[in-house]
Design a protein around this motif. Structure first.
Motif, PDB file in Angstrom:
ATOM      1  N   THR A 253       1.013  -1.167  -0.115  1.00 41.90           N
ATOM      2  CA  THR A 253      -0.012   0.376   0.123  1.00 41.90           C
ATOM      3  C   THR A 253       0.767   1.264   0.280  1.00 41.90           C
ATOM      4  OG1 THR A 253       0.008  -0.014   2.333  1.00 41.90           O
ATOM      5  CG2 THR A 253      -1.744  -1.162   1.366  1.00 41.90           C
ATOM      6  N   GLN A 254       0.239   2.404  -0.360  1.00 43.37           N
ATOM      7  CA  GLN A 254       0.967   3.630  -0.466  1.00 43.37           C
ATOM      8  C   GLN A 254       1.167   4.130   1.057  1.00 43.37           C
ATOM      9  OE1 GLN A 254       1.193   6.804  -3.994  1.00 43.37           O
ATOM     10  NE2 GLN A 254      -0.176   7.449  -2.346  1.00 43.37           N
ATOM     11  N   SER A 255       1.805   3.560   1.864  1.00 37.45           N
ATOM     12  CA  SER A 255       1.745   4.085   3.157  1.00 37.45           C
ATOM     13  C   SER A 255       3.318   3.848   3.698  1.00 37.45           C
ATOM     14  CB  SER A 255       0.794   3.149   3.818  1.00 37.45           C
ATOM     15  OG  SER A 255       1.324   1.804   3.960  1.00 37.45           O
ATOM     16  N   VAL A 256       3.477   4.185   5.093  1.00 37.99           N
ATOM     17  CA  VAL A 256       4.595   4.141   5.684  1.00 37.99           C
ATOM     18  C   VAL A 256       4.507   3.300   7.089  1.00 37.99           C
ATOM     19  CG1 VAL A 256       6.625   5.404   6.499  1.00 37.99           C
ATOM     20  CG2 VAL A 256       5.312   6.236   4.573  1.00 37.99           C
ATOM     21  N   ALA A 257       5.555   2.472   7.250  1.00 41.40           N
ATOM     22  CA  ALA A 257       5.795   1.712   8.524  1.00 41.40           C
ATOM     23  C   ALA A 257       6.778   2.670   9.159  1.00 41.40           C
ATOM     24  CB  ALA A 257       5.848   0.457   8.337  1.00 41.40           C
ATOM     25  N   VAL A 258       6.843   3.073  10.529  1.00 42.43           N
ATOM     26  CA  VAL A 258       7.890   3.481  11.233  1.00 42.43           C
ATOM     27  C   VAL A 258       8.338   2.445  12.341  1.00 42.43           C
ATOM     28  CG1 VAL A 258       8.832   5.359  12.597  1.00 42.43           C
ATOM     29  CG2 VAL A 258       7.248   5.807  10.630  1.00 42.43           C
ATOM     30  N   ILE A 259       9.492   1.955  12.178  1.00 44.47           N
ATOM     31  CA  ILE A 259       9.790   0.713  13.236  1.00 44.47           C
ATOM     32  C   ILE A 259      11.112   1.182  13.904  1.00 44.47           C
ATOM     33  CG2 ILE A 259      10.767  -1.695  13.179  1.00 44.47           C
ATOM     34  CD1 ILE A 259       8.985  -2.139  10.558  1.00 44.47           C
ATOM     35  N   TYR A 260      10.929   1.232  15.244  1.00 44.82           N
ATOM     36  CA  TYR A 260      11.979   2.102  15.897  1.00 44.82           C
ATOM     37  C   TYR A 260      12.056   1.198  17.164  1.00 44.82           C
ATOM     38  CZ  TYR A 260       8.877   4.150  19.219  1.00 44.82           C
ATOM     39  OH  TYR A 260       8.128   4.259  20.290  1.00 44.82           O
ATOM     40  N   ASP A 261      13.197   1.441  17.915  1.00 43.67           N
ATOM     41  CA  ASP A 261      13.362   1.345  19.323  1.00 43.67           C
ATOM     42  C   ASP A 261      14.117   2.248  19.934  1.00 43.67           C
ATOM     43  OD1 ASP A 261      13.089  -0.095  21.711  1.00 43.67           O
ATOM     44  OD2 ASP A 261      13.306  -1.953  20.921  1.00 43.67           O
ATOM     45  N   VAL A 275       6.593  11.171  12.267  1.00 48.51           N
ATOM     46  CA  VAL A 275       5.322  10.637  11.944  1.00 48.51           C
ATOM     47  C   VAL A 275       4.526  11.733  11.669  1.00 48.51           C
ATOM     48  CG1 VAL A 275       3.274   9.594  12.966  1.00 48.51           C
ATOM     49  CG2 VAL A 275       5.383   8.660  13.469  1.00 48.51           C
ATOM     50  N   ARG A 276       4.556  13.001  12.345  1.00 50.55           N
ATOM     51  CA  ARG A 276       3.692  14.112  11.868  1.00 50.55           C
ATOM     52  C   ARG A 276       3.859  14.661  10.323  1.00 50.55           C
ATOM     53  NH1 ARG A 276       4.593  16.131  17.069  1.00 50.55           N
ATOM     54  NH2 ARG A 276       6.119  17.637  16.298  1.00 50.55           N
ATOM     55  N   GLY A 277       5.395  14.608  10.021  1.00 50.28           N
ATOM     56  CA  GLY A 277       5.739  15.078   8.707  1.00 50.28           C
ATOM     57  C   GLY A 277       4.938  14.077   7.626  1.00 50.28           C
ATOM     58  N   ILE A 278       5.016  12.563   8.005  1.00 55.93           N
ATOM     59  CA  ILE A 278       4.504  11.851   6.997  1.00 55.93           C
ATOM     60  C   ILE A 278       3.012  11.797   6.851  1.00 55.93           C
ATOM     61  CG2 ILE A 278       3.929   9.415   6.852  1.00 55.93           C
ATOM     62  CD1 ILE A 278       6.582   8.816   8.352  1.00 55.93           C
ATOM     63  N   LYS A 279       2.294  12.252   8.066  1.00 56.39           N
ATOM     64  CA  LYS A 279       0.952  12.372   8.044  1.00 56.39           C
ATOM     65  C   LYS A 279       0.640  13.551   7.072  1.00 56.39           C
ATOM     66  CE  LYS A 279      -2.382  10.944   9.813  1.00 56.39           C
ATOM     67  NZ  LYS A 279      -3.536  10.196   9.498  1.00 56.39           N
ATOM     68  N   ASP A 280       1.161  14.627   7.493  1.00 48.31           N
ATOM     69  CA  ASP A 280       0.955  16.009   6.954  1.00 48.31           C
ATOM     70  C   ASP A 280       1.140  15.728   5.242  1.00 48.31           C
ATOM     71  OD1 ASP A 280       0.015  16.843   9.317  1.00 48.31           O
ATOM     72  OD2 ASP A 280       1.929  18.349   9.693  1.00 48.31           O
ATOM     73  N   ALA A 281       2.208  14.801   5.099  1.00 49.63           N
ATOM     74  CA  ALA A 281       2.350  14.722   3.593  1.00 49.63           C
ATOM     75  C   ALA A 281       1.104  13.883   2.761  1.00 49.63           C
ATOM     76  CB  ALA A 281       3.712  14.110   3.367  1.00 49.63           C
ATOM     77  N   GLY A 282       0.276  13.362   3.578  1.00 47.29           N
ATOM     78  CA  GLY A 282      -0.766  12.621   3.253  1.00 47.29           C
ATOM     79  C   GLY A 282      -0.824  11.195   3.330  1.00 47.29           C
ATOM     80  N   LYS A 286       2.120   3.666  10.281  1.00 49.18           N
ATOM     81  CA  LYS A 286       1.916   2.740  11.192  1.00 49.18           C
ATOM     82  C   LYS A 286       3.144   2.815  11.831  1.00 49.18           C
ATOM     83  CE  LYS A 286      -0.538  -1.169  12.807  1.00 49.18           C
ATOM     84  NZ  LYS A 286      -2.054  -1.370  12.810  1.00 49.18           N
ATOM     85  N   VAL A 287       3.116   2.882  13.392  1.00 56.31           N
ATOM     86  CA  VAL A 287       4.257   3.146  14.055  1.00 56.31           C
ATOM     87  C   VAL A 287       4.454   1.710  15.040  1.00 56.31           C
ATOM     88  CG1 VAL A 287       5.463   4.554  15.818  1.00 56.31           C
ATOM     89  CG2 VAL A 287       3.872   5.542  14.339  1.00 56.31           C
ATOM     90  N   ILE A 288       5.654   1.056  15.130  1.00 58.56           N
ATOM     91  CA  ILE A 288       5.793   0.155  15.515  1.00 58.56           C
ATOM     92  C   ILE A 288       7.042   0.167  16.700  1.00 58.56           C
ATOM     93  CG2 ILE A 288       6.490  -2.470  15.533  1.00 58.56           C
ATOM     94  CD1 ILE A 288       4.062  -2.259  14.107  1.00 58.56           C
ATOM     95  N   LYS A 289       7.016   0.085  17.898  1.00 58.92           N
ATOM     96  CA  LYS A 289       8.288   0.067  18.897  1.00 58.92           C
ATOM     97  C   LYS A 289       8.754  -1.501  18.910  1.00 58.92           C
ATOM     98  CE  LYS A 289       9.808   1.154  23.467  1.00 58.92           C
ATOM     99  NZ  LYS A 289       9.380   1.785  24.574  1.00 58.92           N
ATOM    100  N   ALA A 391       8.012  14.177   6.206  1.00 56.88           N
ATOM    101  CA  ALA A 391       7.342  14.603   4.988  1.00 56.88           C
ATOM    102  C   ALA A 391       7.939  14.515   3.586  1.00 56.88           C
ATOM    103  CB  ALA A 391       7.205  16.298   4.921  1.00 56.88           C
ATOM    104  N   ALA A 392       9.295  14.570   3.592  1.00 58.67           N
ATOM    105  CA  ALA A 392      10.250  14.346   2.269  1.00 58.67           C
ATOM    106  C   ALA A 392      10.264  12.884   2.014  1.00 58.67           C
ATOM    107  CB  ALA A 392      11.699  15.062   2.388  1.00 58.67           C
TER     108      ALA A 392
END
Ligand code: FEO
Length: 404
Positions: A253-261, A275-282, A286-289, A391-392
């Motif tokens: 899907t045209q979406s982003v996963a952010v996987i962090y620790d 995450v705000r930048g990604i959302k504001d870019a439309g 999904k954020v995964i710790k 966002a970029a």
């Protein structure tokens, strides 16, 4: 659970494993089932066995239908432990039966059991077994997902026993797709399919496409697809085939996963503006710790999204251990057609992000560079930098996604 008729005297006689949460290191929050099938005809035939711990369950289910001593044929589509480690118990109860498997299956099974007392017939693609009115066709599927793997097809009833392929780790009182969708949802069934594919079958996309093409060329009409785990596809077997073709193509899907620790939350503080930048870019995100999430779930979310950002603090000049574990798992799964960037915090010297990018390139994923690094703790200007990075990256994901 007792035996359930799948179609025209073909019965599910398997076991539901409601409690399993660790399936060879792969987290299974929904549990699983070990499906095997009894085909009743002049020569009763058992298709697959079950995990050793559940031998009594399948034998009880078989006894509801017939005396196991009447079984004439036992087909072993796949020798992995969750399906073949009760062969000895089944053969003790069905001493007159002949076993059917591929040549590689026989060689592999010999590592688990002494085969000398069993009648074994090895089969190849195109071989058939007539058991009365029904005929079973064998089709080898090597490396889908073990060398020994094959599937079996009842020609008269158009039922495919697909072993692991098209399966899902679901424990449910529902046996069929229509039943499960009615008591849970289609979305949950799809999620379980993607979870299974991402964690087990991701490396085998080209082989899956080729094998489905072979089935189409053979003209097999798949009216029921009965896998060795989870829900049986009887209402819409075409759906799971379409899903597999999409996944084998690497569809996302045209979406982003952010996987962090994170250690002292600096990398987590970086995650928030990203995450705000990604959302504001439309784009959805999904954020995964990782420390709070099973690695198998992280892999599923990685696989669903076209783009992933990996956030890691530097610990002793290398990435945080959970990030290393995730990347190692990902490397083995040979992921492709995904774009990945990295960010993270460090104290006196970095190193994590460099290693994350090295692994991304080693896997062959598209690397989005440069990443963002912050010393000790993000200052307000760092937060802006992180927001802009998110966002970029989202814009780049849109551009990259358009290629597929
Ligand atoms: Fe369900 Fe490959 O075993």
């Amino acid at each position: 659970m007792k035996a359930v008729e799948v179609r025209n005297k073909i019965y599910w006689v398997g076991a539901v494993d409601w409690a399993i949460r660790d399936f060879h290191g792969y987290e299974t929050p929904r549990g699983t089932s070990y499906n095997n099938y009894l085909v009743l005809d002049e020569e009763p035939t058992l298709v697959d066995t079950v995990k050793h711990d559940f031998a009594d369950v399948t034998l009880k289910n078989i006894r509801e239908m017939i005396d196991p001593g009447a079984i004439k044929h036992v087909i072993i589509n796949h020798i992995e432990n969750d399906h073949a480690t009760s062969v000895d118990r089944v053969m003790a109860a069905s001493p007159g039966a002949t076993l059917y498997m591929t040549d590689r299956g026989k060689k592999g099974l010999a590592r688990f059991f002494d085969l000398s007392g069993w009648r074994i017939r090895t089969v190849k693609t195109g071989d058939t077994l007539k058991i009365g009115k029904k005929t079973i066709l064998f089709l080898e599927t090597p490396m889908l997902h073990w060398p020994d793997s094959m599937v079996s097809y009842v020609q008269e009833d158009k039922v495919l026993f697909s072993q692991d392929a098209f399966g899902q780790h679901i424990a449910s009182s529902a046996r069929f797709d229509d039943e499960f969708i009615a008591c849970a949802s289609l979305a949950e069934l799809e999620d379980a399919v993607i979870d299974y594919y991402a964690n087990i079958l991701m490396p085998f996309g080209p082989l899956i496409k080729a094998k489905i093409a072979e089935v189409v060329k053979l003209g097999l009409d798949l009216q029921v697809i009965a896998p060795d785990h989870g829900i049986i596809w009887r209402q819409d077997p075409g759906k799971i085939v379409r899903m597999y073709l999409d996944m084998a193509e690497g569809k996302a899907t045209q979406s982003v996963a952010v996987i962090y620790d994170t250690m002292w939350r600096s990398t987590e503080y970086m995650t928030q503006p990203i995450v705000r930048g990604i959302k504001d870019a439309g784009l959805e995100c999904k954020v995964i710790k990782l420390r709070a999430t099973p690695i198998s779930v992280a892999i599923k979310e990685f696989w669903k999204a076209r783009g992933t950002l990996i956030g890691s603090p530097t610990l002793n000049n290398i990435p945080f251990p959970t990030i290393v574990q995730f990347l190692t798992y990902l490397r083995g799964l040979r992921a492709k057609n995904r774009i990945v960037g990295a960010y993270g915090s460090f104290g006196w010297s970095g190193g994590a992000i460099r290693e994350v990018y090295e692994t991304i390139r080693q896997i062959g994923l598209e690397a989005y560079e440069p990443g963002v690094e912050v010393t000790y703790r993000p200052a307000p200007e760092d937060e802006q930098k992180c927001y802009d990075f998110g966002a970029a990256f989202a814009e780049k994901v849109k551009e990259y996604h358009a290629k597929f």
